[in-house]
Design a protein around this motif. Structure first.
Motif, PDB file in Angstrom:
ATOM      1  N   ARG A  40       2.141  -7.689  -8.935  1.00 60.81           N
ATOM      2  CA  ARG A  40       1.277  -8.472  -9.822  1.00 60.81           C
ATOM      3  C   ARG A  40       2.008  -8.848 -11.113  1.00 60.81           C
ATOM      4  O   ARG A  40       1.917  -9.991 -11.591  1.00 60.81           O
ATOM      5  N   ARG A 107      10.450  -9.339  -2.340  1.00 51.77           N
ATOM      6  CA  ARG A 107      10.202  -8.031  -1.730  1.00 51.77           C
ATOM      7  C   ARG A 107      11.458  -7.158  -1.800  1.00 51.77           C
ATOM      8  O   ARG A 107      11.383  -5.985  -2.121  1.00 51.77           O
ATOM      9  N   ARG A 129       1.230  -1.835   0.554  1.00 51.31           N
ATOM     10  CA  ARG A 129       0.904  -2.407   1.860  1.00 51.31           C
ATOM     11  C   ARG A 129       1.936  -2.010   2.915  1.00 51.31           C
ATOM     12  O   ARG A 129       1.663  -2.024   4.100  1.00 51.31           O
TER      13      ARG A 129
HETATM   14  O1   DC Z   1      -2.849  -3.656  -4.180  1.00 51.63           O
HETATM   15  P1   DC Z   1      -3.030  -4.941  -4.987  1.00 51.63           P
HETATM   16  O2   DC Z   1      -4.329  -5.633  -4.729  1.00 51.63           O
HETATM   17  O3   DC Z   1      -2.806  -4.715  -6.442  1.00 51.63           O
HETATM   18  O4   DC Z   1      -1.864  -5.902  -4.459  1.00 51.63           O
HETATM   19  C1   DC Z   1      -1.707  -7.215  -4.935  1.00 51.63           C
HETATM   20  C2   DC Z   1      -0.965  -8.064  -3.919  1.00 51.63           C
HETATM   21  O5   DC Z   1       0.376  -7.587  -3.802  1.00 51.63           O
HETATM   22  C3   DC Z   1      -1.543  -8.086  -2.512  1.00 51.63           C
HETATM   23  O6   DC Z   1      -2.008  -9.360  -2.172  1.00 51.63           O
HETATM   24  C4   DC Z   1      -0.407  -7.728  -1.602  1.00 51.63           C
HETATM   25  C5   DC Z   1       0.782  -7.538  -2.459  1.00 51.63           C
HETATM   26  N1   DC Z   1       1.455  -6.255  -2.213  1.00 51.63           N
HETATM   27  C6   DC Z   1       2.432  -6.240  -1.243  1.00 51.63           C
HETATM   28  O7   DC Z   1       2.681  -7.254  -0.606  1.00 51.63           O
HETATM   29  N2   DC Z   1       3.126  -5.097  -1.010  1.00 51.63           N
HETATM   30  C7   DC Z   1       2.859  -3.973  -1.699  1.00 51.63           C
HETATM   31  N3   DC Z   1       3.567  -2.872  -1.449  1.00 51.63           N
HETATM   32  C8   DC Z   1       1.844  -3.970  -2.680  1.00 51.63           C
HETATM   33  C9   DC Z   1       1.145  -5.130  -2.905  1.00 51.63           C
END
Ligand code: DC
Length: 228
Positions: A40, A107, A129
């Motif tokens: 974010r 990433r 995620r």
């Molecule tokens: O958990 P969150 O809602 O704060 O995550 C925000 C966005 O970041 C969500 O759309 C997916 C991405 N995200 C990701 O791709 N990989 C992660 N390890 C954490 C979050």
């Protein structure tokens, strides 16, 4: 020094990952890391710098110059030294983050930061995620949280109202946003949201917070017992 004990907590938006992860970390005296906050903060930085996310060159230059840090045991996220913990929670930031986080160089950059953080403490609870599948596939404990989109939307809506977040719509519109983000997070080519084969799945719609935390701590305890 022995290896860091890593607890990976993954799952979709609004499933209760932060609440559960923070409580588990507190109970164990472990470090808490919210990788979503890192994505974010990155997205907010991209927006502020006016970067066109389709331009690989501009994005790479931004990656080379940006600094993202977590402080206060994961309670605060700093973008180039500035506290952006509040603005990253606004709905537009969540939307943009879901797009930005599908880009592979982004990433790679954040995953390497997460691995560095993971190597530097005794124990860690890291939520996201792809923690159990990509960041730490060798994590000692992997928890995957799940709940229906209706339950998650109601929860997220209440959370927004409690924090007086700007730009919040109805529960229905929050649910539509969640579904759109889940769809993107699950279908992206790089590190899609999915449970690791060896993750323990917990439905947070069926249990209250204490119940979920209790179950997660039980998984940790059993893993530690096996280690001896
Ligand atoms: O958990 P969150 O809602 O704060 O995550 C925000 C966005 O970041 C969500 O759309 C997916 C991405 N995200 C990701 O791709 N990989 C992660 N390890 C954490 C979050």
């Amino acid at each position: 020094m022995s290896r860091t004990f890593i607890i990976a907590v993954d799952g979709p938006s609004g499933v209760g990952k932060s609440t559960v992860s923070k409580l588990v970390a507190k109970e164990l005296g472990y470090q808490y890391v919210d990788t979503g906050a890192m994505y974010r903060a990155f997205a907010v930085g991209v927006k502020e710098a006016g970067i066109d996310i389709k331009s690989e060159e501009a994005l790479n230059a931004f990656i080379d110059s940006v600094k993202i840090e977590l402080t206060g045991n994961g309670e605060k996220v700093l973008l180039n030294g500035r506290d952006v913990s509040k603005v990253i929670r606004e709905p537009w930031a969540g939307e943009l983050t879901s797009k930005v986080s599908a880009i592979s160089p982004v990433r790679e950059f954040l995953v390497s930061l997460q691995r560095e953080i993971g190597a530097s403490s005794e124990g860690i609870v890291m939520e996201g995620r792809d923690i159990g599948t990509v960041v730490f596939p060798e994590a000692e404990v992997k928890i995957f949280l799940t709940a229906s989109s209706e339950v998650r939307a109601k929860r997220r809506h209440k959370e927004f109202l409690g924090k007086e977040t700007e730009g919040v719509g109805s529960v229905g519109s929050v649910e539509a946003d969640l579904n759109a983000r889940d769809e993107r997070d699950t279908k992206r080519a790089d590190s899609p949201l999915k449970a690791a084969d060896d993750a323990v799945i917990i439905d947070t719609g069926e249990l209250d917070i204490d119940g979920v935390v209790h179950k997660a701590l039980d998984v940790v305890r059993k893993r530690k017992e096996r280690e001896g």
